[in-house]
Design a protein around this motif. Structure first.
Motif, PDB file in Angstrom:
ATOM      1  N   VAL A  26      14.662  71.231  87.187  1.00 40.71           N
ATOM      2  CA  VAL A  26      14.716  71.771  85.779  1.00 40.71           C
ATOM      3  C   VAL A  26      13.760  70.699  84.857  1.00 40.71           C
ATOM      4  O   VAL A  26      13.168  69.787  85.083  1.00 40.71           O
ATOM      5  N   LYS A  27      13.886  70.746  83.845  1.00 43.35           N
ATOM      6  CA  LYS A  27      12.768  70.570  82.746  1.00 43.35           C
ATOM      7  C   LYS A  27      12.935  68.818  82.873  1.00 43.35           C
ATOM      8  O   LYS A  27      13.762  68.817  82.434  1.00 43.35           O
ATOM      9  N   HIS A  28      11.649  68.389  82.807  1.00 41.63           N
ATOM     10  CA  HIS A  28      11.984  66.966  82.731  1.00 41.63           C
ATOM     11  C   HIS A  28      10.680  66.216  81.301  1.00 41.63           C
ATOM     12  O   HIS A  28      10.224  67.140  82.137  1.00 41.63           O
ATOM     13  N   TYR A  29      11.504  65.984  79.992  1.00 43.23           N
ATOM     14  CA  TYR A  29      10.229  65.369  79.529  1.00 43.23           C
ATOM     15  C   TYR A  29       9.878  64.227  79.354  1.00 43.23           C
ATOM     16  O   TYR A  29      10.835  63.263  80.036  1.00 43.23           O
ATOM     17  N   SER A  30       8.266  64.038  79.126  1.00 44.29           N
ATOM     18  CA  SER A  30       7.786  62.510  79.115  1.00 44.29           C
ATOM     19  C   SER A  30       8.727  62.388  77.744  1.00 44.29           C
ATOM     20  O   SER A  30       9.277  62.841  76.495  1.00 44.29           O
ATOM     21  N   ARG A  69       3.667  49.074  84.456  1.00 46.58           N
ATOM     22  CA  ARG A  69       3.229  50.371  84.015  1.00 46.58           C
ATOM     23  C   ARG A  69       4.827  50.649  84.503  1.00 46.58           C
ATOM     24  O   ARG A  69       5.865  50.826  85.704  1.00 46.58           O
ATOM     25  N   ARG A  70       5.604  52.005  83.376  1.00 46.72           N
ATOM     26  CA  ARG A  70       6.814  52.309  83.534  1.00 46.72           C
ATOM     27  C   ARG A  70       6.432  53.940  83.321  1.00 46.72           C
ATOM     28  O   ARG A  70       6.044  53.844  82.193  1.00 46.72           O
ATOM     29  N   THR A  71       6.585  54.853  84.445  1.00 45.51           N
ATOM     30  CA  THR A  71       6.872  56.268  84.122  1.00 45.51           C
ATOM     31  C   THR A  71       7.855  57.049  83.917  1.00 45.51           C
ATOM     32  O   THR A  71       9.192  56.056  84.756  1.00 45.51           O
ATOM     33  N   MET A  72       8.396  57.059  82.174  1.00 45.09           N
ATOM     34  CA  MET A  72       9.992  57.829  82.479  1.00 45.09           C
ATOM     35  C   MET A  72      10.090  59.135  82.452  1.00 45.09           C
ATOM     36  O   MET A  72       9.055  59.758  81.250  1.00 45.09           O
TER      37      MET A  72
END
Length: 92
Positions: A26-30, A69-72
């Protein structure tokens, strides 16, 4: 075309609901994408979704660095849930 594909296609044409895609597809948004859509800052989006169930957070702390460093990534279903919750909060 195999029989399973034919039956699946026939059921879709007959108006039966299509199977939902797996969670990873499914679509994941930043936070930046969602912030732009909602007219909010990236930091506001990060705070809103940081502890929300279903949000993906990837951490890779660098050794020897002060910066974390984190990516959400926010699944579309989670964004919809939060939007509904916030938009109906004052309706009572």
């Amino acid at each position: 075309m195999g029989m399973g594909k034919v039956l699946k296609l026939e059921s879709q044409l007959a108006g039966a609901p299509a199977e939902s895609p797996p969670a990873f597809a499914v679509k994941h948004y930043s936070p930046a994408e969602l912030g732009q859509l909602w007219g909010l800052s990236v930091e506001t989006i990060r705070r809103m979704f940081e502890r929300e169930p279903g949000v993906l957070i990837f951490e890779n702390p660098e050794k020897g660095s002060e910066r974390r460093r984190r990516t959400m990534r926010i699944p579309e279903s989670v964004a919809e849930r939060v939007y509904r919750r916030l938009s109906t909060r004052n309706r009572a």
